[in-house]
Design a protein around this motif. Structure first.
Motif, PDB file in Angstrom:
ATOM      1  N   LEU A 158       0.833  -1.198   0.000  1.00 15.63           N
ATOM      2  CA  LEU A 158       0.000   0.000   0.000  1.00 15.63           C
ATOM      3  C   LEU A 158       0.873   1.256   0.000  1.00 15.63           C
ATOM      4  CD1 LEU A 158      -2.836   1.226   0.149  1.00 15.63           C
ATOM      5  CD2 LEU A 158      -2.664   1.062   2.643  1.00 15.63           C
ATOM      6  N   TYR A 159       1.935   1.241   0.768  1.00 24.26           N
ATOM      7  CA  TYR A 159       2.878   2.367   0.810  1.00 24.26           C
ATOM      8  C   TYR A 159       3.435   2.645  -0.588  1.00 24.26           C
ATOM      9  CZ  TYR A 159       7.177   4.890   2.119  1.00 24.26           C
ATOM     10  OH  TYR A 159       8.194   5.801   2.211  1.00 24.26           O
ATOM     11  N   GLN A 160       3.785   1.597  -1.311  1.00 22.97           N
ATOM     12  CA  GLN A 160       4.271   1.751  -2.689  1.00 22.97           C
ATOM     13  C   GLN A 160       3.171   2.329  -3.587  1.00 22.97           C
ATOM     14  OE1 GLN A 160       7.469   1.244  -3.648  1.00 22.97           O
ATOM     15  NE2 GLN A 160       7.878   0.830  -1.500  1.00 22.97           N
ATOM     16  N   MET A 175       1.242   7.972   5.712  1.00 21.45           N
ATOM     17  CA  MET A 175       0.064   7.094   5.660  1.00 21.45           C
ATOM     18  C   MET A 175      -0.448   6.745   7.064  1.00 21.45           C
ATOM     19  SD  MET A 175       1.862   3.492   4.445  1.00 21.45           S
ATOM     20  CE  MET A 175       0.433   2.433   4.540  1.00 21.45           C
ATOM     21  N   MET A 176       0.041   7.481   8.045  1.00 19.33           N
ATOM     22  CA  MET A 176      -0.317   7.183   9.432  1.00 19.33           C
ATOM     23  C   MET A 176      -1.055   8.341  10.097  1.00 19.33           C
ATOM     24  SD  MET A 176       3.145   5.274  10.760  1.00 19.33           S
ATOM     25  CE  MET A 176       2.338   4.550  12.197  1.00 19.33           C
ATOM     26  N   ARG A 177      -1.882   7.963  11.057  1.00 16.27           N
ATOM     27  CA  ARG A 177      -2.592   8.942  11.877  1.00 16.27           C
ATOM     28  C   ARG A 177      -1.681   9.271  13.066  1.00 16.27           C
ATOM     29  NH1 ARG A 177      -7.864   9.578  10.705  1.00 16.27           N
ATOM     30  NH2 ARG A 177      -8.388  10.103  12.842  1.00 16.27           N
ATOM     31  N   VAL A 178      -0.823  10.257  12.866  1.00 15.77           N
ATOM     32  CA  VAL A 178       0.220  10.558  13.852  1.00 15.77           C
ATOM     33  C   VAL A 178      -0.314  11.240  15.119  1.00 15.77           C
ATOM     34  CG1 VAL A 178       2.035  10.635  12.111  1.00 15.77           C
ATOM     35  CG2 VAL A 178       0.838  12.736  12.714  1.00 15.77           C
ATOM     36  N   LYS A 179      -1.569  11.662  15.092  1.00 17.21           N
ATOM     37  CA  LYS A 179      -2.137  12.306  16.282  1.00 17.21           C
ATOM     38  C   LYS A 179      -2.812  11.315  17.229  1.00 17.21           C
ATOM     39  CE  LYS A 179      -2.626  16.875  14.309  1.00 17.21           C
ATOM     40  NZ  LYS A 179      -2.668  16.972  12.876  1.00 17.21           N
ATOM     41  N   GLU A 180      -2.917  10.050  16.818  1.00 21.53           N
ATOM     42  CA  GLU A 180      -3.541   9.038  17.672  1.00 21.53           C
ATOM     43  C   GLU A 180      -2.663   8.777  18.900  1.00 21.53           C
ATOM     44  OE1 GLU A 180      -6.475   7.640  17.479  1.00 21.53           O
ATOM     45  OE2 GLU A 180      -7.060   8.273  15.474  1.00 21.53           O
ATOM     46  N   ALA A 181      -3.306   8.494  20.031  1.00 23.12           N
ATOM     47  CA  ALA A 181      -2.566   8.221  21.271  1.00 23.12           C
ATOM     48  C   ALA A 181      -1.608   7.042  21.099  1.00 23.12           C
ATOM     49  CB  ALA A 181      -3.548   7.944  22.406  1.00 23.12           C
ATOM     50  N   LEU A 208      -4.066   3.239  13.308  1.00 22.37           N
ATOM     51  CA  LEU A 208      -2.999   4.168  12.954  1.00 22.37           C
ATOM     52  C   LEU A 208      -2.929   4.425  11.452  1.00 22.37           C
ATOM     53  CD1 LEU A 208      -0.060   3.128  15.310  1.00 22.37           C
ATOM     54  CD2 LEU A 208      -1.529   5.147  15.470  1.00 22.37           C
ATOM     55  N   LEU A 209      -3.550   3.545  10.660  1.00 26.55           N
ATOM     56  CA  LEU A 209      -3.566   3.753   9.209  1.00 26.55           C
ATOM     57  C   LEU A 209      -4.498   4.915   8.881  1.00 26.55           C
ATOM     58  CD1 LEU A 209      -2.798   2.823   6.338  1.00 26.55           C
ATOM     59  CD2 LEU A 209      -4.773   1.296   6.430  1.00 26.55           C
ATOM     60  N   GLU A 210      -3.993   5.880   8.130  1.00 27.43           N
ATOM     61  CA  GLU A 210      -4.835   7.010   7.712  1.00 27.43           C
ATOM     62  C   GLU A 210      -5.961   6.465   6.846  1.00 27.43           C
ATOM     63  OE1 GLU A 210      -6.440   9.786   8.188  1.00 27.43           O
ATOM     64  OE2 GLU A 210      -4.553  10.868   8.352  1.00 27.43           O
ATOM     65  N   ARG A 211      -7.122   7.065   6.958  1.00 26.16           N
ATOM     66  CA  ARG A 211      -8.286   6.549   6.249  1.00 26.16           C
ATOM     67  C   ARG A 211      -9.048   7.679   5.601  1.00 26.16           C
ATOM     68  NH1 ARG A 211      -9.733   6.271  11.995  1.00 26.16           N
ATOM     69  NH2 ARG A 211     -11.099   8.027  12.350  1.00 26.16           N
ATOM     70  N   PRO A 212      -9.882   7.343   4.670  1.00 26.59           N
ATOM     71  CA  PRO A 212      -9.993   6.061   3.964  1.00 26.59           C
ATOM     72  C   PRO A 212      -8.928   5.993   2.872  1.00 26.59           C
ATOM     73  CG  PRO A 212     -11.532   7.616   3.035  1.00 26.59           C
ATOM     74  CD  PRO A 212     -10.829   8.340   4.172  1.00 26.59           C
ATOM     75  N   VAL A 213      -8.680   4.802   2.394  1.00 29.10           N
ATOM     76  CA  VAL A 213      -7.740   4.626   1.292  1.00 29.10           C
ATOM     77  C   VAL A 213      -8.468   3.914   0.168  1.00 29.10           C
ATOM     78  CG1 VAL A 213      -5.536   3.670   0.523  1.00 29.10           C
ATOM     79  CG2 VAL A 213      -5.806   4.390   2.905  1.00 29.10           C
ATOM     80  N   VAL A 214      -8.403   4.482  -1.034  1.00 28.75           N
ATOM     81  CA  VAL A 214      -8.975   3.847  -2.220  1.00 28.75           C
ATOM     82  C   VAL A 214      -7.818   3.297  -3.038  1.00 28.75           C
ATOM     83  CG1 VAL A 214     -10.279   4.210  -4.357  1.00 28.75           C
ATOM     84  CG2 VAL A 214     -11.045   5.274  -2.225  1.00 28.75           C
ATOM     85  N   ILE A 215      -7.965   2.039  -3.457  1.00 23.33           N
ATOM     86  CA  ILE A 215      -6.932   1.357  -4.232  1.00 23.33           C
ATOM     87  C   ILE A 215      -7.516   0.987  -5.587  1.00 23.33           C
ATOM     88  CG2 ILE A 215      -5.363  -0.625  -4.311  1.00 23.33           C
ATOM     89  CD1 ILE A 215      -5.834  -0.777  -1.181  1.00 23.33           C
ATOM     90  N   ASN A 216      -6.798   1.336  -6.633  1.00 25.14           N
ATOM     91  CA  ASN A 216      -7.195   0.979  -7.996  1.00 25.14           C
ATOM     92  C   ASN A 216      -5.948   0.449  -8.695  1.00 25.14           C
ATOM     93  OD1 ASN A 216      -8.312   0.689 -10.511  1.00 25.14           O
ATOM     94  ND2 ASN A 216      -8.636   2.865 -10.879  1.00 25.14           N
ATOM     95  N   GLY A 217      -5.864  -0.871  -8.818  1.00 26.22           N
ATOM     96  CA  GLY A 217      -4.702  -1.479  -9.446  1.00 26.22           C
ATOM     97  C   GLY A 217      -3.444  -1.198  -8.648  1.00 26.22           C
ATOM     98  N   ASP A 218      -2.461  -0.551  -9.282  1.00 27.18           N
ATOM     99  CA  ASP A 218      -1.189  -0.293  -8.599  1.00 27.18           C
ATOM    100  C   ASP A 218      -1.119   1.118  -8.015  1.00 27.18           C
ATOM    101  OD1 ASP A 218      -1.015   1.167 -10.919  1.00 27.18           O
ATOM    102  OD2 ASP A 218       0.979   0.447 -11.478  1.00 27.18           O
ATOM    103  N   LYS A 219      -2.265   1.800  -7.952  1.00 27.84           N
ATOM    104  CA  LYS A 219      -2.293   3.157  -7.394  1.00 27.84           C
ATOM    105  C   LYS A 219      -3.265   3.209  -6.220  1.00 27.84           C
ATOM    106  CE  LYS A 219      -1.161   5.911 -11.493  1.00 27.84           C
ATOM    107  NZ  LYS A 219      -0.370   4.909 -12.133  1.00 27.84           N
ATOM    108  N   ALA A 220      -2.969   4.095  -5.284  1.00 27.21           N
ATOM    109  CA  ALA A 220      -3.850   4.289  -4.132  1.00 27.21           C
ATOM    110  C   ALA A 220      -3.810   5.758  -3.728  1.00 27.21           C
ATOM    111  CB  ALA A 220      -3.405   3.408  -2.967  1.00 27.21           C
TER     112      ALA A 220
END
Length: 117
Positions: A47-49, A59-65, A92-104
């Motif tokens: 997903l990072y790629q 790609m992270m929710r850095v404000k979460e406890a 901790l994963l930032e949301r939402p994430v949409v993925i289409n093939g090799d792109k997100a």
């Protein structure tokens, strides 16, 4: 367009808005409630790629406890430690994430996902 996926949290307004935006475009994405079905470290790396970010923190929710409690803001924190934390604490994963093939794209704002459709 059945290969489009959304990493979704139904309790998040941005996640709901992004899902509605897709549906309004006639897209019925595969909905993955990532808090119920957490991603593996390998899936997070992929997903990072797909997101094309230069820093895992993007790609992270850095404000979460949990981010602070896990010490992820330390300068010497490795990507491996951040991926492991997202496996342990899926929120901790930032949301939402949409993925289409090799792109997100992260749906913040929801319209940002349109560039990969």
């Amino acid at each position: 367009m059945a290969d489009i996926k959304i990493l979704h949290n139904p309790r998040c307004s941005k996640s709901r808005e992004t899902l509605k935006l897709l549906e309004d475009k006639g897209i019925a994405p595969e909905v993955i409630e990532y808090l119920k079905t957490p991603l593996t470290a390998a899936e997070l790396r992929e997903l990072y790629q797909q997101l094309g970010f230069s820093d895992v923190k993007q790609m992270m929710r850095v404000k979460e406890a949990e981010y602070q409690q896990a010490g992820l803001n330390a300068a010497d924190t490795t990507d491996d430690q951040r991926f492991a934390a997202m496996v342990e604490y899926p929120k901790l994963l930032e949301r939402p994430v949409v993925i289409n093939g090799d792109k997100a794209r992260i749906g913040r704002p929801p319209e940002s996902v349109l560039e990969i459709l």
